[in-house]
Motif scaffolding. Structure first.
Motif, PDB file in Angstrom:
ATOM      1  N   VAL A  61       0.824  -1.221   0.000  1.00  0.00           N
ATOM      2  CA  VAL A  61       0.000   0.000   0.000  1.00  0.00           C
ATOM      3  C   VAL A  61       0.853   1.264   0.000  1.00  0.00           C
ATOM      4  N   GLY A  62       2.167   1.103   0.100  1.00  0.00           N
ATOM      5  CA  GLY A  62       3.053   2.258   0.014  1.00  0.00           C
ATOM      6  C   GLY A  62       3.064   3.138   1.235  1.00  0.00           C
ATOM      7  N   TYR A  63       3.063   2.552   2.424  1.00  0.00           N
ATOM      8  CA  TYR A  63       3.160   3.323   3.660  1.00  0.00           C
ATOM      9  C   TYR A  63       4.606   3.271   4.149  1.00  0.00           C
ATOM     10  N   ARG A  64       5.255   4.428   4.200  1.00  0.00           N
ATOM     11  CA  ARG A  64       6.686   4.508   4.532  1.00  0.00           C
ATOM     12  C   ARG A  64       7.453   3.521   3.670  1.00  0.00           C
ATOM     13  N   THR A  65       7.293   3.672   2.357  1.00  0.00           N
ATOM     14  CA  THR A  65       7.682   2.642   1.388  1.00  0.00           C
ATOM     15  C   THR A  65       9.126   2.190   1.536  1.00  0.00           C
ATOM     16  N   ARG A  66      10.052   3.128   1.557  1.00  0.00           N
ATOM     17  CA  ARG A  66      11.459   2.710   1.594  1.00  0.00           C
ATOM     18  C   ARG A  66      11.807   2.070   2.925  1.00  0.00           C
ATOM     19  N   LEU A  67      11.252   2.567   4.013  1.00  0.00           N
ATOM     20  CA  LEU A  67      11.533   1.995   5.331  1.00  0.00           C
ATOM     21  C   LEU A  67      11.015   0.568   5.438  1.00  0.00           C
ATOM     22  N   VAL A  68       9.739   0.357   5.090  1.00  0.00           N
ATOM     23  CA  VAL A  68       9.185  -0.995   5.210  1.00  0.00           C
ATOM     24  C   VAL A  68       9.800  -1.905   4.153  1.00  0.00           C
ATOM     25  N   GLY A  69      10.241  -1.318   3.012  1.00  0.00           N
ATOM     26  CA  GLY A  69      10.937  -2.119   2.012  1.00  0.00           C
ATOM     27  C   GLY A  69      12.264  -2.641   2.539  1.00  0.00           C
ATOM     28  N   VAL A  70      12.996  -1.797   3.243  1.00  0.00           N
ATOM     29  CA  VAL A  70      14.268  -2.221   3.840  1.00  0.00           C
ATOM     30  C   VAL A  70      14.019  -3.305   4.891  1.00  0.00           C
ATOM     31  N   ILE A  71      12.983  -3.126   5.704  1.00  0.00           N
ATOM     32  CA  ILE A  71      12.657  -4.144   6.715  1.00  0.00           C
ATOM     33  C   ILE A  71      12.300  -5.459   6.031  1.00  0.00           C
ATOM     34  N   SER A  72      11.521  -5.392   4.956  1.00  0.00           N
ATOM     35  CA  SER A  72      11.181  -6.607   4.209  1.00  0.00           C
ATOM     36  C   SER A  72      12.438  -7.278   3.669  1.00  0.00           C
ATOM     37  N   LEU A  73      13.380  -6.481   3.161  1.00  0.00           N
ATOM     38  CA  LEU A  73      14.622  -7.042   2.629  1.00  0.00           C
ATOM     39  C   LEU A  73      15.436  -7.711   3.727  1.00  0.00           C
ATOM     40  N   VAL A  74      15.517  -7.067   4.883  1.00  0.00           N
ATOM     41  CA  VAL A  74      16.255  -7.654   6.010  1.00  0.00           C
ATOM     42  C   VAL A  74      15.634  -8.983   6.427  1.00  0.00           C
ATOM     43  N   LEU A  75      14.307  -9.018   6.543  1.00  0.00           N
ATOM     44  CA  LEU A  75      13.629 -10.256   6.928  1.00  0.00           C
ATOM     45  C   LEU A  75      13.757 -11.323   5.850  1.00  0.00           C
ATOM     46  N   LEU A  76      13.779 -10.899   4.582  1.00  0.00           N
ATOM     47  CA  LEU A  76      13.940 -11.864   3.496  1.00  0.00           C
ATOM     48  C   LEU A  76      15.332 -12.480   3.511  1.00  0.00           C
ATOM     49  N   ILE A  77      16.354 -11.655   3.675  1.00  0.00           N
ATOM     50  CA  ILE A  77      17.723 -12.173   3.764  1.00  0.00           C
ATOM     51  C   ILE A  77      17.859 -13.097   4.961  1.00  0.00           C
ATOM     52  N   SER A  78      17.245 -12.710   6.078  1.00  0.00           N
ATOM     53  CA  SER A  78      17.279 -13.540   7.281  1.00  0.00           C
ATOM     54  C   SER A  78      16.638 -14.905   7.033  1.00  0.00           C
ATOM     55  N   LEU A  79      15.491 -14.901   6.354  1.00  0.00           N
ATOM     56  CA  LEU A  79      14.801 -16.154   6.046  1.00  0.00           C
ATOM     57  C   LEU A  79      15.631 -17.019   5.107  1.00  0.00           C
ATOM     58  N   HIS A  80      16.230 -16.401   4.089  1.00  0.00           N
ATOM     59  CA  HIS A  80      17.072 -17.151   3.158  1.00  0.00           C
ATOM     60  C   HIS A  80      18.293 -17.730   3.851  1.00  0.00           C
ATOM     61  N   ALA A  81      18.896 -16.945   4.733  1.00  0.00           N
ATOM     62  CA  ALA A  81      20.093 -17.410   5.421  1.00  0.00           C
ATOM     63  C   ALA A  81      19.794 -18.544   6.401  1.00  0.00           C
ATOM     64  N   ARG A  82      18.571 -18.569   6.926  1.00  0.00           N
ATOM     65  CA  ARG A  82      18.208 -19.610   7.909  1.00  0.00           C
ATOM     66  C   ARG A  82      18.294 -21.008   7.313  1.00  0.00           C
ATOM     67  N   ASN A  83      17.912 -21.179   6.046  1.00  0.00           N
ATOM     68  CA  ASN A  83      17.998 -22.489   5.400  1.00  0.00           C
ATOM     69  C   ASN A  83      18.241 -22.310   3.908  1.00  0.00           C
ATOM     70  N   PRO A  84      19.491 -22.092   3.506  1.00  0.00           N
ATOM     71  CA  PRO A  84      19.795 -21.885   2.083  1.00  0.00           C
ATOM     72  C   PRO A  84      19.532 -23.120   1.221  1.00  0.00           C
ATOM     73  N   ALA A  85      19.380 -24.290   1.840  1.00  0.00           N
ATOM     74  CA  ALA A  85      19.204 -25.525   1.067  1.00  0.00           C
ATOM     75  C   ALA A  85      17.891 -25.561   0.302  1.00  0.00           C
ATOM     76  N   VAL A  86      16.910 -24.744   0.669  1.00  0.00           N
ATOM     77  CA  VAL A  86      15.618 -24.757  -0.024  1.00  0.00           C
ATOM     78  C   VAL A  86      15.500 -23.623  -1.044  1.00  0.00           C
ATOM     79  N   LEU A  87      16.604 -22.932  -1.325  1.00  0.00           N
ATOM     80  CA  LEU A  87      16.555 -21.784  -2.219  1.00  0.00           C
ATOM     81  C   LEU A  87      16.957 -22.168  -3.643  1.00  0.00           C
ATOM     82  N   ASN A  88      16.409 -21.440  -4.610  1.00  0.00           N
ATOM     83  CA  ASN A  88      16.891 -21.540  -5.984  1.00  0.00           C
ATOM     84  C   ASN A  88      17.184 -20.143  -6.518  1.00  0.00           C
ATOM     85  N   GLY A  89      17.493 -20.040  -7.800  1.00  0.00           N
ATOM     86  CA  GLY A  89      17.863 -18.748  -8.362  1.00  0.00           C
ATOM     87  C   GLY A  89      16.765 -17.709  -8.278  1.00  0.00           C
ATOM     88  N   GLY A  90      15.502 -18.133  -8.271  1.00  0.00           N
ATOM     89  CA  GLY A  90      14.402 -17.195  -8.161  1.00  0.00           C
ATOM     90  C   GLY A  90      14.400 -16.463  -6.832  1.00  0.00           C
TER      91      GLY A  90
END
Length: 528
Positions: free
Chosen positions: A116-145
């Motif tokens: 919805v674009g509320y504090r877009t860049r801030l919540v986008g950065v938080i989403s990126l941090v949580l996404l990297i955290s999730l990917h790092a938790r178990n890289p074995a289930v990741l692919n190029g996508g």
């Protein structure tokens, strides 16, 4: 009679002005090709947010299996494997199910705020941090996508994603129609880097530039789904699709960047159609969705203007009143601080803060451009970057899907449980181990993430890593087998069944490859 000679500085000015006039069309052409309509940025933001939400929902179905201590990848395994990701995951702070559920809920709320674009860049950065955290938790289930998603999100956050169709725009009360700069250049170049690098790597093989590759790829029954299964009978069409895909990859700069107006829109439509075909033909996870999102910024103003004319004027002009937004109608806190500084006579300080922030964003965009082109170029050319700038966390511009050639064999996994009386059955379903080729190898997996994890189990079991992933999976398989059969299980054996592509339309018998043999009673490999 004396002749008046021009003053030297007048001559310099004259030539400078002439040079400027000659360069003006070039500058205008370059600027046009790096401009992005802010409506396209809004759709990109919404698309990325929806992909984040869909990914969370999909992962939630196997949350306990892949992200808790009760599953195949406990926190102890995270700390012992994939050392490049150690210390990058908030999800690894606890292996309890409730903690993972909490982080998933937080990530979902932040993704909705991003949509919805509320504090877009801030919540986008938080989403990126949580996404990297999730990917790092178990890289074995990741692919190029998955990797492309985090890279695209990172690059996109440099651009003003909240400029249009957002709560941020409503709070500002104004919006630009187009934006251009180093950030938009990085965003437009990112998919071109992916496509061009992949085309170069495919050229190193033998099948893509001979028209055979798509047919070979779709013969991989482990990856082929739905429409892909039906296309295997049409050799001429598969050859045409191969050449078409090669053209879209190798000609992406010509088709997407050098074009403008409706011609560019037409090419975007062709790329989107290709990604839709990939979605219903191959089990490649998020790849088609992220690729589609990456080309959305190329949709130019004529497309959006035509689309706007199709919307009834009453809806197109609708804007929520400030009262309906409640507390969200207030200006962002940083704008209130700047306004307060100006009211108190600190105009220079407010101007410095604005210019400093813009300069910092420009510098970051330039660095991202350099990172993008440098690492993508070195990977495509096999040139090693200097050790001073090489880093496993930075070098993410590697896009080698189905390169240099698609595999001419495929496989599936079978887990065998052994009992004290020396009888054996299929560990999770019961019955005898099936040695025959399954009618649909892709259906042997619950999801593409299970397939990716088992591929890492195979690599680990064959000694290509430290072996811990295969050991933990085997230990978990012992517990699952006991739950399935209701009696003690002595051993578990994980097999990778290898099926070569058919020769003259006939398949060879599958060949079993032992991944790991595990003693459930001693929790150790049988050969130790």
């Amino acid at each position: 009679m004396s002749v008046e000679r021009p003053v030297p500085h007048q001559t310099v000015t004259k030539y400078a002005m002439r040079y400027w006039e000659l360069c003006l069309p070039i500058r205008r052409g370059v600027r046009t090709r790096f401009e992005i309509d802010t409506r396209a940025l809004a759709v990109l933001r919404i698309s990325l947010g929806l992909i984040l939400l869909a990914d969370l929902i999909h992962r939630a179905g196997s949350l306990e299996v892949y992200y808790t201590n009760a599953g195949v990848h406990p926190v102890s395994l995270y700390e012992s494997s994939y050392s490049r990701y150690t210390g990058l995951s908030l999800h690894a702070l606890s292996g309890d199910l409730w903690f993972q559920q909490l982080l998933f809920v937080v990530a979902g709320i932040v993704a909705v705020a991003f949509i919805v674009g509320y504090r877009t860049r801030l919540v986008g950065v938080i989403s990126l941090v949580l996404l990297i955290s999730l990917h790092a938790r178990n890289p074995a289930v990741l692919n190029g996508g998955d990797r492309l998603l985090r890279v695209l999100l990172f690059v996109a956050l440099l651009a003003p994603l909240g400029e249009r169709w957002s709560l941020d725009a409503l709070r500002r009360g104004r919006a630009r129609s187009k934006v251009v700069g180093f950030a938009t250049a990085a965003l437009l170049l990112q998919p071109l880097v992916v496509f061009t690098q992949n085309a170069i790597l495919k050229h190193e093989g033998d099948t893509w530039y001979s028209g055979e590759a798509v047919g070979i790829a779709l013969a991989n029954d482990e990856m082929t789904i739905l429409l892909g299964n039906a296309l295997q009978e049409y050799g001429t069409l598969l050859e045409a699709l191969t050449w078409g895909w090669v053209f879209l990859l190798s000609g992406s700069i010509l088709c997407l960047w050098l074009t403008t107006g409706w011609l560019r829109v037409c090419f975007v439509g062709i790329y989107l159609s290709a990604f839709a075909g990939m979605l219903v033909s191959m089990s490649v996870g998020l790849f088609p969705f992220v690729l589609a999102a990456s080309v959305v910024p190329f949709l130019s103003t004529p497309f959006w203007n035509t689309l706007a004319r199709l919307v009834p004027s009453s809806r197109a002009n609708w804007r929520p009143r400030a009262a309906t937004l409640g507390p969200l109608a207030r200006a962002p806190v940083e704008r209130r601080v700047l306004a307060s500084l100006r009211e108190r006579g600190y105009d220079s300080a407010a101007s410095f803060a604005i210019s400093y922030g813009r300069s910092l964003l420009t510098i970051a965009s330039v660095l991202v451009l350099v990172w993008m082109l440098l690492f993508a170029g070195t990977h495509a050319s096999d040139y090693e970057v200097p050790a001073e700038i090489d880093s496993p966390h930075l070098d993410e511009q590697r896009w080698g899907l189905y390169t240099p050639d698609p595999s001419e064999s495929y496989g599936w996994f079978t887990v065998e449980a052994g009992f004290e009386n020396e009888s054996t059955v299929e560990a999770f379903e019961g019955g005898d181990i099936a040695a025959d080729r399954p009618p649909d190898a892709a259906a042997e997996y619950d999801s593409f993430r299970e397939r990716k994890y088992l591929e890492d189990v195979r690599s680990s079991g064959r000694g290509e890593t430290n072996g811990l992933i295969a050991r933990n999976y085997a230990d978990h398989a012992c517990v699952r087998a006991v739950d399935t059969h209701g009696e003690a299980v002595e051993t578990v054996t994980v097999y990778r069944m290898i099926q070569s592509s058919p020769v003259d339309g006939e398949y060879e018998d599958p060949r079993p490859l032992t991944v790991i043999e595990w003693d459930c009673t001693a929790s150790e490999p049988l050969d130790e």
